[in-house]
Design a protein around this motif. Structure first.
Motif, PDB file in Angstrom:
ATOM      1  N   VAL A 125       0.834  -1.188   0.048  1.00 28.45           N
ATOM      2  CA  VAL A 125      -0.012  -0.006  -0.059  1.00 28.45           C
ATOM      3  C   VAL A 125       0.986   1.418  -0.107  1.00 28.45           C
ATOM      4  O   VAL A 125       0.724   2.130  -0.786  1.00 28.45           O
ATOM      5  CB  VAL A 125      -0.904   0.137   1.042  1.00 28.45           C
ATOM      6  N   LEU A 126       1.896   1.158   0.872  1.00 28.30           N
ATOM      7  CA  LEU A 126       2.716   2.513   1.140  1.00 28.30           C
ATOM      8  C   LEU A 126       3.559   2.823  -0.013  1.00 28.30           C
ATOM      9  O   LEU A 126       4.054   3.880  -0.337  1.00 28.30           O
ATOM     10  CB  LEU A 126       3.470   2.465   2.377  1.00 28.30           C
ATOM     11  N   ARG A 127       4.089   1.706  -0.909  1.00 29.61           N
ATOM     12  CA  ARG A 127       4.902   1.996  -2.040  1.00 29.61           C
ATOM     13  C   ARG A 127       4.340   2.937  -2.855  1.00 29.61           C
ATOM     14  O   ARG A 127       5.328   3.653  -3.557  1.00 29.61           O
ATOM     15  CB  ARG A 127       5.323   0.739  -2.492  1.00 29.61           C
ATOM     16  N   ASP A 128       3.178   2.939  -3.138  1.00 30.23           N
ATOM     17  CA  ASP A 128       2.311   3.734  -4.005  1.00 30.23           C
ATOM     18  C   ASP A 128       2.506   5.234  -3.607  1.00 30.23           C
ATOM     19  O   ASP A 128       2.724   6.208  -4.338  1.00 30.23           O
ATOM     20  CB  ASP A 128       1.120   3.418  -4.016  1.00 30.23           C
ATOM     21  N   LEU A 129       2.392   5.389  -2.345  1.00 31.71           N
ATOM     22  CA  LEU A 129       2.718   6.792  -1.753  1.00 31.71           C
ATOM     23  C   LEU A 129       4.052   7.506  -1.857  1.00 31.71           C
ATOM     24  O   LEU A 129       4.470   8.284  -2.001  1.00 31.71           O
ATOM     25  CB  LEU A 129       2.104   7.011  -0.339  1.00 31.71           C
ATOM     26  N   VAL A 130       4.999   6.350  -1.775  1.00 32.70           N
ATOM     27  CA  VAL A 130       6.330   6.723  -2.066  1.00 32.70           C
ATOM     28  C   VAL A 130       6.697   7.124  -3.672  1.00 32.70           C
ATOM     29  O   VAL A 130       7.181   8.168  -4.004  1.00 32.70           O
ATOM     30  CB  VAL A 130       7.619   5.672  -1.933  1.00 32.70           C
ATOM     31  N   GLN A 131       5.950   6.097  -4.396  1.00 36.01           N
ATOM     32  CA  GLN A 131       6.126   6.413  -5.949  1.00 36.01           C
ATOM     33  C   GLN A 131       5.370   7.712  -6.480  1.00 36.01           C
ATOM     34  O   GLN A 131       5.843   8.361  -7.298  1.00 36.01           O
ATOM     35  CB  GLN A 131       5.614   5.305  -6.869  1.00 36.01           C
ATOM     36  N   ASP A 132       4.562   8.239  -5.757  1.00 36.63           N
ATOM     37  CA  ASP A 132       3.506   9.505  -6.041  1.00 36.63           C
ATOM     38  C   ASP A 132       4.415  10.861  -5.259  1.00 36.63           C
ATOM     39  O   ASP A 132       3.967  11.888  -5.548  1.00 36.63           O
ATOM     40  CB  ASP A 132       2.161   9.428  -6.051  1.00 36.63           C
ATOM     41  N   GLY A 133       5.307  10.441  -4.584  1.00 38.50           N
ATOM     42  CA  GLY A 133       6.021  11.456  -3.737  1.00 38.50           C
ATOM     43  C   GLY A 133       5.542  12.068  -2.488  1.00 38.50           C
ATOM     44  O   GLY A 133       6.028  12.727  -1.930  1.00 38.50           O
ATOM     45  N   THR A 134       4.354  11.352  -2.210  1.00 37.28           N
ATOM     46  CA  THR A 134       3.809  11.738  -0.601  1.00 37.28           C
ATOM     47  C   THR A 134       5.085  11.351   0.385  1.00 37.28           C
ATOM     48  O   THR A 134       5.151  12.052   1.271  1.00 37.28           O
ATOM     49  CB  THR A 134       2.362  11.009  -0.333  1.00 37.28           C
ATOM     50  N   LEU A 135       5.384  10.144   0.230  1.00 33.36           N
ATOM     51  CA  LEU A 135       6.422   9.704   1.105  1.00 33.36           C
ATOM     52  C   LEU A 135       7.853   9.750   0.673  1.00 33.36           C
ATOM     53  O   LEU A 135       7.825   9.597  -0.618  1.00 33.36           O
ATOM     54  CB  LEU A 135       6.145   8.230   1.848  1.00 33.36           C
ATOM     55  N   ALA A 136       9.174   9.644   1.257  1.00 33.50           N
ATOM     56  CA  ALA A 136      10.220   9.713   0.721  1.00 33.50           C
ATOM     57  C   ALA A 136      10.707   8.493   0.578  1.00 33.50           C
ATOM     58  O   ALA A 136      11.850   8.028   0.087  1.00 33.50           O
ATOM     59  CB  ALA A 136      11.200  10.664   1.645  1.00 33.50           C
ATOM     60  N   GLY A 137      10.086   7.191   1.362  1.00 32.18           N
ATOM     61  CA  GLY A 137      10.507   5.968   1.318  1.00 32.18           C
ATOM     62  C   GLY A 137       9.917   5.168   2.633  1.00 32.18           C
ATOM     63  O   GLY A 137       9.297   5.868   3.239  1.00 32.18           O
ATOM     64  N   LEU A 138      10.283   3.878   2.650  1.00 32.14           N
ATOM     65  CA  LEU A 138       9.882   3.004   3.879  1.00 32.14           C
ATOM     66  C   LEU A 138      11.119   2.609   4.702  1.00 32.14           C
ATOM     67  O   LEU A 138      12.224   2.470   4.334  1.00 32.14           O
ATOM     68  CB  LEU A 138       9.020   1.780   3.376  1.00 32.14           C
TER      69      LEU A 138
END
Length: 429
Positions: A125-138
């Motif tokens: 789930v969270l990888r999509d938020l990294v890929q769209d720039g919301t998060l910087a990584g996990l």
């Protein structure tokens, strides 16, 4: 060293933003510029340096502000505003947005130990938020850690090192997992580290009861050589204390950070709860800001009032902004999670920078440790969207604060993240 102006193609004309004030670039060794200017356009920084060196054509809409800092970078954060980074994408967006509005414009989502399938779902789930720039990584904070040093993690979720499981998680992450906490004593440690290296993941030593000799062994032997990058997960917390006869991992980690700046980075939680100010001052004095990453370890209660929350599968009670596992008795250092164990933190990274300065750490050093050092550690200072400093060509992640480091405005890619707090700024031209 004196700061040099830097520029990139572009101009402030046609919608750019120019700021003039005392400037801290976040670059290691750079002096504070008493009268500096930053120009942002098209989501990037197009010029920065002393105001006297500003070229013609870059001065449109120049605003006077008290203090200019780079957007901060938090590489260890579990959530905010009632939401934990998990398989809840909407909650994760709200948490990341809250931290951005408080000055942390780049945040890694930290996931605590959990059953394999739960971790896999969270990563997917969270990888999509990294890929769209919301998060910087996990950041995976377990589950290959030591039960006796689990802190506020579910001991039932902690398992021996399993390279096959790690391979599955990293492949599911599709390059979005940037760091992983490992205990040096976990089985298959060397294989786990190699997998991390193969996938561009920074191994972070923590939640460990390792001896000094074991720690030195995994870092490269008796000469203190470090093949990095490495980090240490919230140094001092959930590892044996530094003793003069039983030094544990801390002595070795401090030595590695001093001898190999840039290869060993030590996380510090400077929230006034996890570490005494003397410890924070000592580490800055021993290893310097290039080897320190200030972090929050913030959980869902950040930005919220006192009350009941969760961290992973565990219940947490927050009182006076201090988060502890639900209960009253302190489990004590070196014990399995129990009532009273500190359970993450509730602060924002800019608050921790402010505390460091109040405790005697130079402003420029505190800012470096909360911006360019963590960005460099995680590779965020490379590529098209470089972050972690104020320099031409970097993403326009810029903070305006008062001289007391109270936030006035946060820009992320040049976009304001909150309504400007005009009562805190002198906005005269």
């Amino acid at each position: 060293m004196p700061a040099e102006p830097s520029s990139a193609r572009g101009s402030a004309a046609g919608g750019g933003v120019g700021l003039r004030g005392r400037l801290v670039t976040g670059l290691p060794g750079a002096a504070v510029i008493d009268d500096g200017t930053v120009v942002m356009a098209g989501g990037n920084i197009v010029w920065c340096g002393p105001a006297s060196d500003l070229p013609e054509g870059f001065g449109a809409d120049l605003r006077q502000v008290p203090l200019i800092l780079p957007g901060l970078v938090d590489v260890h954060c579990h959530g905010a505003v009632g939401h934990t980074f998990s398989a809840d994408a909407d909650g994760a967006r709200l948490a990341a947005g809250h931290h951005a509005a408080q000055g942390t414009t780049s945040v890694l989502a930290s996931l605590v130990s959990a059953p394999s399938q739960v971790l896999l779902e969270q990563i997917e789930v969270l990888r999509d938020l990294v890929q769209d720039g919301t998060l910087a990584g996990l950041h995976l904070e377990g589950p290959f850690i030591t039960t006796s040093m689990c802190g506020a993690q579910d001991p039932a979720a902690i398992i021996d090192g399993d390279p096959a499981l790690l391979q599955q998680w990293l492949e599911a992450g599709q390059g979005t997992v940037r760091s992983m906490t490992l205990a040096p004593e976990t089985p298959h440690f060397a294989e786990l580290v190699q997998l991390c290296r193969d996938h561009g993941v920074v191994p972070s030593l923590g939640h460990t009861a390792a001896t000094a000799s074991r720690t030195r062994e995994v870092l490269g032997g008796a000469n203190g050589g470090v093949g990095g990058p490495w980090s240490a997960t919230h140094l001092f917390n959930r590892m044996p204390p530094l003793g003069h006869r039983t030094p544990g991992p801390i002595a070795v980690l401090l030595q590695a950070a001093e001898q190999s700046p840039g290869q060993m980075v030590l996380e510090l939680i400077a929230d006034g709860v996890h570490l005494d100010p003397e410890i924070v001052r000592m580490v800055f004095g021993l290893v310097g800001p290039r080897s320190i990453a200030l972090i929050t370890d913030a959980m869902a209660a950040a930005g919220m009032s006192d009350g009941h929350y969760t961290l992973g599968s565990l219940d947490v009670l927050v009182q006076d902004r201090v988060a502890r596992l639900a209960g009253t008795a302190d489990a004590g250092p070196g014990t399995i999670a129990g009532p009273g164990t500190i359970a993450g933190a509730t602060s924002h990274l800019l608050e921790n920078v402010r505390r460091c300065v109040e405790w005697g750490v130079p402003l420029a050093d505190a800012v470096v440790a909360a911006s360019s050092t963590p960005a460099r550690l995680m590779g965020l200072d490379r590529g098209a969207a470089r972050v972690g400093a104020i320099a031409a060509g970097y993403r326009a992640d810029v903070l305006v604060t008062t001289e007391e480091l109270e936030l006035v405005q946060a820009y992320r890619a040049g976009t304001p993240q909150t309504q400007e707090r005009n009562d805190r700024a002198d906005s005269s031209v």
